[in-house]
Design a protein around this motif. Structure first.
Motif, mmCIF file in Angstrom:
data_model
loop_
_atom_site.group_PDB
_atom_site.id
_atom_site.type_symbol
_atom_site.label_atom_id
_atom_site.label_comp_id
_atom_site.label_asym_id
_atom_site.label_seq_id
_atom_site.Cartn_x
_atom_site.Cartn_y
_atom_site.Cartn_z
ATOM 1 N N ASP A 1 0.832 -1.209 0.000
ATOM 2 C CA ASP A 1 0.000 0.000 0.000
ATOM 3 C C ASP A 1 0.866 1.259 0.000
ATOM 4 O O ASP A 1 0.598 2.215 -0.747
ATOM 5 C CB ASP A 1 -0.908 0.006 1.224
ATOM 6 C CG ASP A 1 -1.976 -1.079 1.175
ATOM 7 O OD1 ASP A 1 -2.197 -1.641 0.089
ATOM 8 O OD2 ASP A 1 -2.579 -1.364 2.232
ATOM 9 N N ALA A 2 1.900 1.276 0.825
ATOM 10 C CA ALA A 2 2.770 2.444 0.900
ATOM 11 C C ALA A 2 3.558 2.630 -0.391
ATOM 12 O O ALA A 2 3.760 3.764 -0.857
ATOM 13 C CB ALA A 2 3.718 2.324 2.086
ATOM 14 N N CYS A 3 4.005 1.517 -0.997
ATOM 15 C CA CYS A 3 4.747 1.614 -2.255
ATOM 16 C C CYS A 3 3.859 2.140 -3.366
ATOM 17 O O CYS A 3 4.291 2.969 -4.184
ATOM 18 C CB CYS A 3 5.317 0.247 -2.629
ATOM 19 S SG CYS A 3 6.710 -0.282 -1.613
ATOM 20 N N THR A 4 2.613 1.696 -3.394
ATOM 21 C CA THR A 4 1.669 2.184 -4.409
ATOM 22 C C THR A 4 1.421 3.676 -4.236
ATOM 23 O O THR A 4 1.409 4.439 -5.214
ATOM 24 C CB THR A 4 0.340 1.420 -4.316
ATOM 25 O OG1 THR A 4 0.576 0.032 -4.552
ATOM 26 C CG2 THR A 4 -0.657 1.941 -5.335
ATOM 27 N N PHE A 5 1.241 4.087 -2.986
ATOM 28 C CA PHE A 5 1.015 5.510 -2.716
ATOM 29 C C PHE A 5 2.214 6.344 -3.130
ATOM 30 O O PHE A 5 2.077 7.398 -3.764
ATOM 31 C CB PHE A 5 0.729 5.701 -1.226
ATOM 32 C CG PHE A 5 0.634 7.143 -0.805
ATOM 33 C CD1 PHE A 5 -0.473 7.902 -1.109
ATOM 34 C CD2 PHE A 5 1.667 7.742 -0.085
ATOM 35 C CE1 PHE A 5 -0.569 9.230 -0.721
ATOM 36 C CE2 PHE A 5 1.588 9.062 0.304
ATOM 37 C CZ PHE A 5 0.463 9.813 -0.007
ATOM 38 N N ALA A 6 3.422 5.883 -2.797
ATOM 39 C CA ALA A 6 4.634 6.654 -3.092
ATOM 40 C C ALA A 6 4.931 6.704 -4.583
ATOM 41 O O ALA A 6 5.485 7.694 -5.074
ATOM 42 C CB ALA A 6 5.825 6.067 -2.355
ATOM 43 N N HIS B 1 3.983 9.757 -6.548
ATOM 44 C CA HIS B 1 4.742 10.965 -6.215
ATOM 45 C C HIS B 1 6.166 10.902 -6.785
ATOM 46 O O HIS B 1 6.817 11.934 -6.898
ATOM 47 C CB HIS B 1 4.807 11.140 -4.696
ATOM 48 C CG HIS B 1 3.481 11.428 -4.074
ATOM 49 N ND1 HIS B 1 3.025 12.702 -3.844
ATOM 50 C CD2 HIS B 1 2.493 10.587 -3.641
ATOM 51 C CE1 HIS B 1 1.817 12.644 -3.292
ATOM 52 N NE2 HIS B 1 1.476 11.378 -3.154
ATOM 53 N N LEU B 2 6.614 9.714 -7.104
ATOM 54 C CA LEU B 2 7.979 9.544 -7.603
ATOM 55 C C LEU B 2 8.080 9.667 -9.124
ATOM 56 O O LEU B 2 9.171 9.761 -9.655
ATOM 57 C CB LEU B 2 8.524 8.179 -7.180
ATOM 58 C CG LEU B 2 8.846 8.039 -5.697
ATOM 59 C CD1 LEU B 2 9.006 6.573 -5.331
ATOM 60 C CD2 LEU B 2 10.106 8.799 -5.351
ATOM 61 N N VAL B 3 6.937 9.698 -9.792
ATOM 62 C CA VAL B 3 6.947 9.716 -11.260
ATOM 63 C C VAL B 3 7.757 10.882 -11.803
ATOM 64 O O VAL B 3 8.581 10.743 -12.713
ATOM 65 C CB VAL B 3 5.512 9.771 -11.804
ATOM 66 C CG1 VAL B 3 5.506 10.031 -13.307
ATOM 67 C CG2 VAL B 3 4.780 8.477 -11.502
ATOM 68 N N ALA B 4 7.533 12.066 -11.220
ATOM 69 C CA ALA B 4 8.217 13.254 -11.727
ATOM 70 C C ALA B 4 9.491 13.583 -10.972
ATOM 71 O O ALA B 4 10.088 14.630 -11.189
ATOM 72 C CB ALA B 4 7.273 14.447 -11.672
ATOM 73 N N SER B 5 9.921 12.680 -10.075
ATOM 74 C CA SER B 5 11.090 12.955 -9.257
ATOM 75 C C SER B 5 12.279 12.134 -9.750
ATOM 76 O O SER B 5 12.105 11.070 -10.331
ATOM 77 C CB SER B 5 10.804 12.611 -7.796
ATOM 78 O OG SER B 5 9.753 13.400 -7.301
#
Length: 318
Positions: A304-309, A312-316
Motif C-alpha cells: 500500500d505504501a509503495c503504491t502511494f509513493a 509521487h515519484l513519477v516526476a522525481s
C-alpha cells in the motif's frame, strides 16, 4: 525556490517496532532510494542489538547513511544531525536518486522540516560548573533554580533529567534569556526539500505493545545484556551519557550496577519502550500532511505504501 521545484525526500516515520526498516528496504528495491537514518541511537558504534540496528545483510542491500558514525562516548546534537542529513540528502539527489529518511527520532524529523531555533552553543566551563554543583546539591536543586529562571521549561523537564536541566540552565546563563523564549524565536530557513511523509503504526495499540515486548525479549536472547556489559567494561562510559540513556541500555546498565534484578530490568525496559512509542505517536498525530498506514502482521502496508509513493515519484529523480 518554489515548493514544486524543490527535490523530493520521503520520510518513513513511526513508533519503534512498527516496521519502518522493512518498508525502507522495499523502497530501495522498487525505487532505488538512498536511505538516511533518522535515529539518535543508531549513530553509535557497538550499540547494535539494543537499537535494533539493521544487520550486515540488510545494510549491504540497502546502505543506511548516518549509522555507526560516532563512538558511544561522543555527544551528538539535533543541529549536527541536520547538517549531516542534508549533506547526505544532497549527495543522494545529485546521484539522481530520492532521499529516504527513516527512523523514530521525531526531533530530528522536526529540525529537518522546520529548522532550528537560534540557541547558543555549548560552553564546557558552564557545564563543568553545573556538574560540580549537581554533585553537591543534586539535580532537583538545579531544577528548582531553572523553575525560577524559566518556569515554562521547568514544567516540561523532570527534576532528575540531568541533560535537559543542564542545557536549559546553560542557555539561560549564556543568553540571559529563558530557553523557552528562544525556542519560540524564528528558526533558520528549513531548506531545499519537499517531504512526502508516511507514518506506520498498528491500528490496535495492544498489538504494538505485544510487538515491543516480543522484540525486547528477542534482543535479550540475542545478547543485549552482554552488549551493555561490554560497553560498561570499557570504563569510559557512564549512565549519564546520552548514548547510555537510550531506552533499554539505561535499564540494563542499572541492573549491572546492582540497582535491580534482571527480570525487573527487562520489565522496565519494555515499559520504557512502550512509553517512548507513545511519545512518538503523540508527535506524529500533531504532524501535518502525513499519510498513515496500518503496519499489521499481514505486511499489506508495504504494498500500500509503495503504491502511494509511486505516484509521487513519477516526476522525481531516481
Amino acid at each position: 525556490m518554489t515548493l514544486s521545484k524543490k527535490p523530493l525526500a520521503i520520510c518513513i516515520m513511526g513508533p519503534t517496532a512498527s516496521g519502518k526498516t522493512a518498508l525502507a528496504v522495499e523502497f530501495v528495491k522498487r525505487f532505488g532510494c538512498g536511505i538516511v537514518s533518522v535515529d539518535s541511537a543508531m549513530i553509535y558504534r557497538s550499540m547494535d542489538i539494543g537499537t535494533a540496528k539493521p544487520g550486515p545483510d540488510i545494510l549491504a542491500a540497502a546502505p543506511h547513511r548516518l549509522v555507526d558514525i560516532l563512538d558511544p562516548s561522543e555527544k551528538y546534537s539535533a543541529a549536527r544531525f541536520r547538517e549531516d542529513a542534508l549533506a547526505a540528502m544532497r549527495e543522494i539527489t545529485a546521484a539522481g536518486r530520492v532521499p529516504l529518511l527513516t527512523g523514530g527520532s521525531m526531533l530530528y524529523f522536526d529540525v529537518l522540516q522546520h529548522g532550528i531555533s537560534p540557541l547558543p552553543g555549548a560552553d564546557p566551563a558552564i557545564r563543568a560548573a553545573l556538574d560540580a554543583r549537581a554533585l553537591e546539591e543534586g539535580w532537583p536543586a538545579l531544577h528548582a533554580e531553572l523553575a525560577r529562571l524559566d518556569p515554562e521549561a521547568a514544567l516540561r523537564i523532570k527534576p532528575n533529567d540531568r541533560q535537559r536541566i543542564q542545557r536549559a540552565l546553560e542557555v539561560c546563563y549564556i543568553s540571559k534569556q529563558p530557553l523557552s523564549e528562544l525556542q519560540r524565536a524564528p528558526t533558520v530557513e528549513a531548506g531545499e526539500y519537499r517531504y512526502l511523509k508516511l507514518a506506520l503504526a498498528p491500528t490496535d495499540r495492544a498489538v504494538l505493545h505485544e510487538i515491543i515486548e516480543r522484540r525486547f525479549r528477542s534482543m535479550m536472547q540475542e545478547g543485549f545484556l552482554d552488549e551493555v556489559r561490554g560497553l560498561r567494561a570499557r570504563g569510559d562510559l557512564d549512565a549519564s551519557m546520552p548514548s547510555m540513556r537510550a531506552v533499554g541500555y539505561r535499564q540494563l546498565w542499572e541492573h549491572l550496577e546492582g540497582g535491580c534484578g534482571l527480570e525487573e530490568a527487562v520489565r522496565r525496559g519494555i515499559v520504557a519502550t512502550r512509553r517512548y512509542a507513545k511519545r512518538q505517536l503523540t508527535w506524529l498525530r500533531a504532524e501535518s500532511d502525513v499519510r498513515w498506514f496500518d503496519s499489521d502482521a499481514s505486511m499489506q502496508f508495504v504494498d500500500d505504501a509503495c503504491t502511494f509513493a509511486a505516484s509521487h515519484l513519477v516526476a522525481s529523480p531516481r
